[in-house]
Design a protein around this motif. Structure first.
Motif, PDB file in Angstrom:
ATOM      1  N   THR A  42      -0.123   2.953   8.375  1.00 60.10           N
ATOM      2  CA  THR A  42       0.599   1.693   8.380  1.00 60.10           C
ATOM      3  C   THR A  42       1.875   1.874   7.568  1.00 60.10           C
ATOM      4  O   THR A  42       1.941   2.722   6.679  1.00 60.10           O
ATOM      5  N   ALA A  43       2.883   1.116   7.895  1.00 58.68           N
ATOM      6  CA  ALA A  43       4.120   1.116   7.121  1.00 58.68           C
ATOM      7  C   ALA A  43       4.599  -0.334   7.029  1.00 58.68           C
ATOM      8  O   ALA A  43       4.732  -0.996   8.059  1.00 58.68           O
ATOM      9  N   PRO A  44       4.840  -0.876   5.807  1.00 55.97           N
ATOM     10  CA  PRO A  44       4.729  -0.171   4.526  1.00 55.97           C
ATOM     11  C   PRO A  44       3.360   0.491   4.358  1.00 55.97           C
ATOM     12  O   PRO A  44       2.360   0.013   4.879  1.00 55.97           O
ATOM     13  N   GLY A  45       3.353   1.578   3.608  1.00 54.15           N
ATOM     14  CA  GLY A  45       2.157   2.385   3.456  1.00 54.15           C
ATOM     15  C   GLY A  45       1.065   1.701   2.664  1.00 54.15           C
ATOM     16  O   GLY A  45       1.283   0.689   1.981  1.00 54.15           O
ATOM     17  N   LEU A  46      -0.140   2.280   2.756  1.00 54.20           N
ATOM     18  CA  LEU A  46      -1.276   1.734   2.023  1.00 54.20           C
ATOM     19  C   LEU A  46      -0.987   1.675   0.531  1.00 54.20           C
ATOM     20  O   LEU A  46      -1.423   0.748  -0.159  1.00 54.20           O
ATOM     21  N   ASP A  47      -0.231   2.647   0.011  1.00 56.16           N
ATOM     22  CA  ASP A  47       0.113   2.638  -1.409  1.00 56.16           C
ATOM     23  C   ASP A  47       0.913   1.390  -1.765  1.00 56.16           C
ATOM     24  O   ASP A  47       0.669   0.746  -2.796  1.00 56.16           O
ATOM     25  N   GLN A  48       1.882   1.021  -0.918  1.00 52.48           N
ATOM     26  CA  GLN A  48       2.690  -0.154  -1.193  1.00 52.48           C
ATOM     27  C   GLN A  48       1.880  -1.441  -1.053  1.00 52.48           C
ATOM     28  O   GLN A  48       2.040  -2.378  -1.849  1.00 52.48           O
ATOM     29  N   LEU A  49       1.001  -1.482  -0.054  1.00 56.32           N
ATOM     30  CA  LEU A  49       0.173  -2.671   0.135  1.00 56.32           C
ATOM     31  C   LEU A  49      -0.753  -2.881  -1.054  1.00 56.32           C
ATOM     32  O   LEU A  49      -0.929  -4.013  -1.534  1.00 56.32           O
ATOM     33  N   ILE A  50      -1.341  -1.796  -1.543  1.00 54.63           N
ATOM     34  CA  ILE A  50      -2.236  -1.896  -2.707  1.00 54.63           C
ATOM     35  C   ILE A  50      -1.451  -2.298  -3.945  1.00 54.63           C
ATOM     36  O   ILE A  50      -1.888  -3.152  -4.730  1.00 54.63           O
ATOM     37  N   ALA A  51      -0.281  -1.698  -4.151  1.00 51.07           N
ATOM     38  CA  ALA A  51       0.545  -2.022  -5.324  1.00 51.07           C
ATOM     39  C   ALA A  51       0.884  -3.509  -5.336  1.00 51.07           C
ATOM     40  O   ALA A  51       0.834  -4.162  -6.388  1.00 51.07           O
ATOM     41  N   ARG A  52       1.212  -4.049  -4.176  1.00 53.47           N
ATOM     42  CA  ARG A  52       1.546  -5.474  -4.102  1.00 53.47           C
ATOM     43  C   ARG A  52       0.331  -6.333  -4.428  1.00 53.47           C
ATOM     44  O   ARG A  52       0.422  -7.310  -5.179  1.00 53.47           O
ATOM     45  N   GLU A  53      -0.840  -5.967  -3.855  1.00 51.04           N
ATOM     46  CA  GLU A  53      -2.052  -6.744  -4.101  1.00 51.04           C
ATOM     47  C   GLU A  53      -2.458  -6.733  -5.570  1.00 51.04           C
ATOM     48  O   GLU A  53      -2.989  -7.705  -6.094  1.00 51.04           O
ATOM     49  N   LEU A  54      -2.212  -5.599  -6.233  1.00 52.13           N
ATOM     50  CA  LEU A  54      -2.595  -5.463  -7.641  1.00 52.13           C
ATOM     51  C   LEU A  54      -1.554  -6.020  -8.591  1.00 52.13           C
ATOM     52  O   LEU A  54      -1.806  -6.123  -9.799  1.00 52.13           O
ATOM     53  N   GLY A  55      -0.380  -6.361  -8.082  1.00 51.32           N
ATOM     54  CA  GLY A  55       0.685  -6.859  -8.939  1.00 51.32           C
ATOM     55  C   GLY A  55       1.339  -5.780  -9.771  1.00 51.32           C
ATOM     56  O   GLY A  55       1.845  -6.050 -10.868  1.00 51.32           O
ATOM     57  N   LEU A  56       1.348  -4.537  -9.253  1.00 51.14           N
ATOM     58  CA  LEU A  56       2.000  -3.444  -9.973  1.00 51.14           C
ATOM     59  C   LEU A  56       3.513  -3.585  -9.880  1.00 51.14           C
ATOM     60  O   LEU A  56       4.050  -4.130  -8.908  1.00 51.14           O
ATOM     61  N   ASP A  57       4.197  -3.092 -10.874  1.00 50.97           N
ATOM     62  CA  ASP A  57       5.657  -3.178 -10.911  1.00 50.97           C
ATOM     63  C   ASP A  57       6.265  -2.426  -9.730  1.00 50.97           C
ATOM     64  O   ASP A  57       5.773  -1.366  -9.332  1.00 50.97           O
ATOM     65  N   GLY A  58       7.324  -2.951  -9.189  1.00 54.06           N
ATOM     66  CA  GLY A  58       7.963  -2.323  -8.041  1.00 54.06           C
ATOM     67  C   GLY A  58       8.561  -0.967  -8.331  1.00 54.06           C
ATOM     68  O   GLY A  58       8.853  -0.203  -7.398  1.00 54.06           O
ATOM     69  N   SER A  59       8.733  -0.645  -9.604  1.00 52.53           N
ATOM     70  CA  SER A  59       9.312   0.647  -9.977  1.00 52.53           C
ATOM     71  C   SER A  59       8.267   1.732 -10.178  1.00 52.53           C
ATOM     72  O   SER A  59       8.619   2.877 -10.497  1.00 52.53           O
ATOM     73  N   ILE A  60       7.007   1.391  -9.986  1.00 56.00           N
ATOM     74  CA  ILE A  60       5.951   2.379 -10.218  1.00 56.00           C
ATOM     75  C   ILE A  60       6.113   3.559  -9.269  1.00 56.00           C
ATOM     76  O   ILE A  60       6.522   3.403  -8.110  1.00 56.00           O
ATOM     77  N   GLU A  61       5.814   4.754  -9.762  1.00 50.00           N
ATOM     78  CA  GLU A  61       5.888   5.950  -8.924  1.00 50.00           C
ATOM     79  C   GLU A  61       4.614   6.039  -8.078  1.00 50.00           C
ATOM     80  O   GLU A  61       3.511   6.022  -8.604  1.00 50.00           O
ATOM     81  N   ARG A  62       4.815   6.162  -6.765  1.00 48.52           N
ATOM     82  CA  ARG A  62       3.694   6.150  -5.823  1.00 48.52           C
ATOM     83  C   ARG A  62       3.632   7.469  -5.043  1.00 48.52           C
ATOM     84  O   ARG A  62       4.658   8.040  -4.692  1.00 48.52           O
ATOM     85  N   THR A  63       2.405   7.899  -4.760  1.00 49.13           N
ATOM     86  CA  THR A  63       2.173   9.059  -3.903  1.00 49.13           C
ATOM     87  C   THR A  63       1.070   8.711  -2.923  1.00 49.13           C
ATOM     88  O   THR A  63       0.019   8.204  -3.321  1.00 49.13           O
ATOM     89  N   LEU A  64       1.310   8.975  -1.645  1.00 49.63           N
ATOM     90  CA  LEU A  64       0.308   8.722  -0.612  1.00 49.63           C
ATOM     91  C   LEU A  64      -0.162  10.051  -0.033  1.00 49.63           C
ATOM     92  O   LEU A  64       0.631  10.812   0.525  1.00 49.63           O
ATOM     93  N   VAL A  65      -1.445  10.340  -0.195  1.00 53.66           N
ATOM     94  CA  VAL A  65      -2.063  11.556   0.326  1.00 53.66           C
ATOM     95  C   VAL A  65      -2.733  11.191   1.647  1.00 53.66           C
ATOM     96  O   VAL A  65      -3.754  10.507   1.651  1.00 53.66           O
TER      97      VAL A  65
END
Length: 356
Positions: free
Chosen positions: A123-146
């Protein structure tokens, strides 16, 4: 300045509440027209060492399985697009549930990096971005999708966290594996593919990795690809979801590799398997665990945790290993542990661990 030791501080795990294992067995048996093959399937299902597999798929209109009237598969095989739409909705929710199940869920403001592993959807936005949004993580967090690495994907995700913490001592890495294998039921009337589908269920797990000396200290990393084995495990994107090919030769090849002194030494850090007091092995199937036990020459109870996860949850692809590590954290102290998973390649990936 000394290099910090990365630690898995805690793990939380989550599965859906819809048990589809026995419904699948009934459906699969109906696909086989040959009575002899139906008998073989029934015997293999009985010996699989699996009692339950859980699915995000909604129950049918009558409260029944996904293949019953009103269920996801009731009118045939949905296209990949429908499966991916369900993945984009359900995978983040299950991942967030796993984070909530951590012994100490992290404050979103304290998380510096997010590493997500998944091979059962795109999916795009990726699962990493979807999870970050759901968790309320800062938008500047460094993300890696394996993505799409298969059953050893969690090892790769944890390895990324390992290297991040070693290079950034103040890092607090949230590692998540989320797999929805039951989205990929395939139309088939042959024995081997149906036996492969018999193994897989849905699950998600989350870990916090930091230099804080709590939980399991991670040390040496190892990886190996078996020669001339790329045809043994394959995962193809098709018009009706992802089709898994899992050869019956896989357990034998794994057992042969682990019996090799060179590979066994790499897995056990140059010591005997008897020196390892904790094993977190990806429960890819009963025959896989039997092959590991035989190849390493370890005691029958050495893989008790992995067999319990397989029995209770099935094979949840990359999430399975993290479920095993969660049980390790809940158990006795560990002096020398080994985590290992197998997947496409045919490859083995793992690392050593010990109690903090």
């Amino acid at each position: 300045m000394p290099i910090p030791t990365p630690h898995i501080n805690g793990i939380g795990a989550a599965t859906p509440d819809h048990d589809i294992h026995h419904a699948f067995i009934g459906w699969a048996a109906e696909q086989l027209s040959d009575p002899r093959e139906r008998g073989v399937f029934a015997r293999m299902a009985e010996r699989a060492g699996i009692d339950h597999r859980w699915s995000v798929l909604p129950r049918g209109a009558d409260g029944g399985s996904p293949i019953n009237p009103g269920g996801f598969y009731a009118r045939g095989m949905p296209p990949t697009s429908a499966r991916m739409q369900l993945y984009a909705n359900a995978a983040p929710r299950l991942a967030v549930q796993a984070v909530a199940n951590l012994p100490e869920p992290p404050d979103p403001a304290d998380v510096t990096h997010l590493v997500v592993a998944s091979c059962t959807g795109f999916t795009a936005p990726g699962l990493d971005q979807l999870i970050a949004r759901e968790l309320g993580l800062d938008g500047s967090i460094e993300r890696t999708l394996v993505g799409f690495m298969g059953c050893y994907g969690a090892v790769t995700a944890l390895r990324n966290a390992y290297h991040i913490v070693r290079s950034e001592p103040g890092a607090r890495v949230l590692v998540i594996s989320a797999e929805l294998s039951t989205l990929h039921l395939q139309p088939d009337d042959t024995l081997e593919p149906l036996l492969a589908m018999l193994l897989f269920g849905d699950g998600a797990a989350a870990a916090v990795v930091s230099a804080e000396p709590e939980g399991l200290a991670m040390d040496r990393q190892f990886a190996a690809t078996l020669p001339e084995s790329e045809e043994l495990i394959q995962w193809h994107v098709g018009d009706t979801g992802f089709a898994m090919h899992l050869s019956g030769e896989v357990p034998g090849r794994i057992g042969e590799a682990l019996a090799s002194p060179e590979f066994r030494s790499a897995v056990c850090n140059g010591t005997s398997p008897d020196a390892v007091d904790s094993w977190a092995v990806h429960g890819g199937g009963r025959s896989i665990l039997d092959a590991v036990e035989k190849g390493l020459g370890i005691a029958p109870d050495a893989l008790a945790i992995s067999r319990a996860i397989l029995r209770e949850k099935g094979n949840m692809s990359s999430a399975t290993l993290m479920f095993a590590l969660e049980r390790v954290l809940q158990g006795r102290p560990v002096e020398q542990g080994v985590a290992i998973a197998f997947g496409p390649g045919l490859a083995a990936e793992g690392f050593g661990y010990r109690s903090a």
